[in-house]
Design an enzyme around this catalytic site. Structure first.
Site, short mmCIF file in Angstrom:
data_model
loop_
_atom_site.label_atom_id
_atom_site.label_comp_id
_atom_site.label_asym_id
_atom_site.label_seq_id
_atom_site.Cartn_x
_atom_site.Cartn_y
_atom_site.Cartn_z
N HIS A 61 6.03 50.85 43.59
CA HIS A 61 7.17 50.90 44.49
C HIS A 61 7.43 52.36 44.86
CE1 HIS A 61 8.54 46.89 42.44
NE2 HIS A 61 7.47 46.74 43.18
C1 LIG Z 1 0.55 44.70 41.11
C2 LIG Z 1 1.59 44.79 42.19
C3 LIG Z 1 2.68 43.92 42.18
C4 LIG Z 1 3.65 44.01 43.19
N1 LIG Z 1 4.68 43.12 43.19
C5 LIG Z 1 5.63 43.19 44.14
C6 LIG Z 1 6.72 42.26 44.16
O1 LIG Z 1 6.82 41.35 43.35
N2 LIG Z 1 7.64 42.40 45.14
C7 LIG Z 1 7.58 43.37 46.07
O2 LIG Z 1 8.48 43.47 46.91
N3 LIG Z 1 6.55 44.25 46.09
C8 LIG Z 1 5.58 44.18 45.14
N4 LIG Z 1 4.53 45.04 45.17
C9 LIG Z 1 4.46 46.03 46.26
C10 LIG Z 1 3.85 45.41 47.50
O3 LIG Z 1 2.56 44.96 47.21
C11 LIG Z 1 3.85 46.43 48.63
O4 LIG Z 1 5.19 46.83 48.90
C12 LIG Z 1 3.29 45.88 49.92
O5 LIG Z 1 2.08 45.20 49.73
C13 LIG Z 1 3.12 47.03 50.90
O6 LIG Z 1 2.59 46.56 52.11
P1 LIG Z 1 2.00 47.58 53.17
O7 LIG Z 1 1.43 46.76 54.26
O8 LIG Z 1 3.02 48.59 53.49
O9 LIG Z 1 0.85 48.39 52.40
P2 LIG Z 1 -0.51 47.86 51.71
O10 LIG Z 1 -0.38 46.48 51.24
O11 LIG Z 1 -0.91 48.90 50.74
O12 LIG Z 1 -1.53 47.84 52.91
C14 LIG Z 1 -2.04 49.01 53.47
C15 LIG Z 1 -3.46 48.74 53.94
O13 LIG Z 1 -3.89 49.86 54.67
C16 LIG Z 1 -5.23 50.16 54.34
N5 LIG Z 1 -5.43 51.58 54.64
C17 LIG Z 1 -4.80 52.65 54.08
N6 LIG Z 1 -5.22 53.79 54.62
C18 LIG Z 1 -6.16 53.46 55.53
C19 LIG Z 1 -6.97 54.21 56.42
N7 LIG Z 1 -6.91 55.54 56.45
N8 LIG Z 1 -7.84 53.55 57.23
C20 LIG Z 1 -7.91 52.20 57.21
N9 LIG Z 1 -7.17 51.43 56.37
C21 LIG Z 1 -6.30 52.06 55.56
C22 LIG Z 1 -5.33 49.81 52.87
O14 LIG Z 1 -6.66 49.56 52.50
C23 LIG Z 1 -4.45 48.57 52.78
O15 LIG Z 1 -5.17 47.38 52.97
C24 LIG Z 1 3.53 44.98 44.20
C25 LIG Z 1 2.43 45.85 44.22
C26 LIG Z 1 1.46 45.75 43.23
C27 LIG Z 1 0.29 46.66 43.27
#
Ligand SMILES: Cc1cc2nc3c(=O)[nH]c(=O)nc-3n(C[C@H](O)[C@H](O)[C@H](O)COP(=O)(O)OP(=O)(O)OC[C@H]3O[C@@H](n4cnc5c(N)ncnc54)[C@H](O)[C@@H]3O)c2cc1C
Ligand code: SF4
Length: 571
Positions: free
Chosen positions: A501
């Site tokens: 987080h």
């Molecule tokens: C084990 C675990 C448990 C969790 N449990 C919870 C929960 O219960 N509740 C909750 O609210 N949140 C939880 N979270 C947090 C939640 O997973 C994240 O807040 C959420 O997935 C973020 O989404 P996002 O799209 O912002 O980023 P991400 O899911 O990180 O997606 C970003 C994507 O961008 C890609 N990327 C990054 N840089 C580049 C680049 N330069 N070029 C191309 N691609 C790129 C990455 O490969 C990734 O696929 C948890 C996280 C983990 C790891």
């Protein structure tokens, strides 16, 4: 010389929750979208019969490969940062669906207090309540304004829950009923009520019953399999981008995902983004993808890093407090908890679900009086039942040896008889906590890594102690035979898992002087660039972040559609 491809309306950097929502909302409106994802394709079938704790939970099958890119960390500005070579404190997602594939699914809405934290704190306690160096600021949007977007995210994901009596007003009930309660969850609810608290069931993206969402996507109910956090769901019962928003975007025929495509720069000229440069990881070829609108959804670290590498926005300078990119990095205070050992009870801890649990918000946000306390905000306190898997589950009482015959006997005795009440302490930003480019360490391409400068402050120590005591009160009321509680928070260390987080770096606000993006996640300095994710949070709340990330993504999508028609700054 990079190969140049034909222009698209929108290019998205990273296809997790934020990228997936943007893709589905924009393609529904007829825009052509290219999603560039550095990782591989992921599908539900990958997880059939794959309850392999070693592979997923301990060897991090679904996470970013740290040998190609990682972060560096230091506790303060006087010391040199070192690269994170192994996973510990947080786990970074990679591949289609991002960390949304292996999250738990606990889906909260931040409190009204969060969005107006500076004004409301000053109003209730006076300006002196905010210590020097604490950089809290209002978010440039209120909870009421964001409420319809929370509602949209919850309906899309089918969140199972019940009304939280101490949260902001809701326009609708949760789309599906709360998850079932285990005996220990019932014990928590009874104990909390005896203490005059307000318990409710954790809002869950693990479906309590089968559900069809407004996009026509149907999913099955959760089986409480216990292999949820760090794993993909073999039933599609856990809402993730792969089983919700991405198929909707694909069905329009307007969405192309390119996997193994690692974006290294956002290209710009004359104050506008012109596209991105990425490397095809299968061939090593550099490719330019021109676009009318660029959307960065690569999570906190990559959103910030891409701004800095691409020289967009003014980098934050902790010496002067000026500049915005990299500012207000925050984390969470997770260690304030209480563990209860029950000598004569068994709880079937091997079952469970990522978001199965009960909690209270009586000590979260400004739901309690802070006049005599040496901290602001607070944290959600929960008893979760996520499934204790055999390798990582080895709790023993404090006075037990950590090896040998007695350790083994205690480990067996308590494997199924230990309950935890944990807190998610909020994290306030401080002037010397920030992200910038590391001057020494580089990624596989030779580009600087992102560097974290962060440590816990007195605010965090006081908060952790307070929350730990409150967890202990409830545990005692639940009738435990002995309690193990956090004593002192200690310095932040990056080697043990706490939570993924992380927040800040490209924060939102009402003015370009203090924030990087407006309340549509549109860069103040570059109107056709939108940066979406927890990078936009000016501080971190006492909850998991993704409900709020989802709401902000839906709002940004609305803004991007408006921008595609009329152009200009939206605020
Ligand atoms: C084990 C675990 C448990 C969790 N449990 C919870 C929960 O219960 N509740 C909750 O609210 N949140 C939880 N979270 C947090 C939640 O997973 C994240 O807040 C959420 O997935 C973020 O989404 P996002 O799209 O912002 O980023 P991400 O899911 O990180 O997606 C970003 C994507 O961008 C890609 N990327 C990054 N840089 C580049 C680049 N330069 N070029 C191309 N691609 C790129 C990455 O490969 C990734 O696929 C948890 C996280 C983990 C790891
Ligand atoms: S606990 Fe439920 S949602 Fe989580 S992986 Fe198992 S079946 Fe899927």
């Amino acid at each position: 010389m990079a190969k140049k491809l034909p222009k698209t309306d929108v290019v998205i950097i990273g296809v997790g929750w934020a990228g997936g929502i943007i893709a589905s909302e924009l393609t529904k409106q007829g825009l052509s979208v290219v999603g560039l994802e550095r990782g591989k394709e992921r599908v539900t079938e990958d997880y059939y019969m794959a309850h392999d704790e070693l592979r997923y939970a301990l060897r991090y099958e679904l996470m970013q490969d740290l040998s190609k890119e990682t972060i560096t960390f230091r506790g303060n500005e006087k010391i040199r940062a070192l690269p994170m070579r192994q996973y510990g404190s947080f786990l970074l997602g990679e591949g289609v669906g991002g960390a949304g594939v292996h999250w738990n699914g606990q889906t909260y809405r931040f409190l009204p207090y969060d969005f107006e934290i500076r004004s409301m704190t000053e109003e209730r306690y006076g300006k002196d309540k905010i210590p020097p160096g604490m950089m809290i600021q209002d978010w440039g949007i209120t909870y009421d304004k964001l409420e319809p977007y929370f509602d949209k995210f919850e309906k899309m994901a089918g969140i199972s829950g019940e009304v939280n009596p101490l949260a902001g007003k809701r326009s609708n009930e949760y789309p599906t009923p709360p998850m079932l309660h285990t005996p220990s969850m019932k014990m928590f609810v009874e104990a909390a009520k005896k203490l005059n608290l307000h318990p409710y069931t954790v809002p869950s993206a693990n479906l309590s019953e089968s559900y069809t969402n407004p996009d026509g996507i149907s999913r099955a109910a959760c089986q409480y399999c216990g292999y949820c956090e760090r794993f993909g769901c073999e039933y599609g019962a856990k809402a993730d981008p792969v089983v919700t928003v991405i198929p909707v975007a694909k069905k329009t025929g307007k969405f192309e995902i390119r996997t193994h495509s690692y974006v290294r720069r956002i290209l710009h000229s004359g104050g506008k983004a012109t596209g991105v440069m990425y490397t095809d990881m299968t061939t090593g070829e550099e490719i330019e993808q021109p676009a009318d609108i660029v959307v960065s959804t690569g999570y906190v670290f990559n959103n910030t890093r891409l701004m800095l590498l691409s020289k967009i926005g003014k980098p934050y300078d902790p010496a002067t407090g000026k500049g915005v990119i990299g500012k207000n990095y925050a984390y969470q205070v997770i260690k304030g908890n209480a563990v209860g050992f029950f000598d004569d009870q068994k709880f079937n801890l091997y079952a469970g679900a990522g978001s199965l649990g009960v909690c209270v918000d009586d000590y979260n946000g400004d739901n309690f009086d802070h006049s005599d306390l040496k901290f602001i905000h607070g944290g959600n306190i929960a008893h979760t039942f996520t499934g204790q898997r055999p390798i990582q589950n080895n709790p023993v009482p404090e006075d037990s040896p950590r090896w040998g015959k007695e350790f083994k006997a205690n480990s067996l005795k308590y494997a199924n008889s230990v309950l935890t009440i944990g807190s998610q302490g909020s994290s306030m930003p401080f002037r010397h906590h920030y992200l910038d480019l590391d001057p020494t360490y580089k990624d596989a391409f030779g580009d600087p890594l992102i560097r974290i400068t962060f440590d816990f402050e007195e605010q965090d120590r006081e908060l952790a102690r307070y929350l730990s005591d409150r967890c202990g009160d409830i545990m005692k009321e639940m009738g435990t035979d002995r309690i193990l509680k956090m004593k002192e928070l200690g310095p932040y260390e990056i080697t043990t898992y706490q939570s993924t987080h992380n927040t800040g770096g490209v924060i939102m606000g009402a003015s370009p002087d203090t924030s990087a993006v407006n309340n549509y996640m549109q860069m103040w300095d570059m109107e056709n660039l939108f940066v979406i994710g927890a990078s936009a949070f000016p501080h971190n709340s006492g909850y998991n972040p993704t409900g709020t990330v989802g709401a902000l993504a839906y709002r940004a999508a609305e803004g991007i559609v408006q921008y595609s028609k009329k152009g200009g700054l939206l605020v």
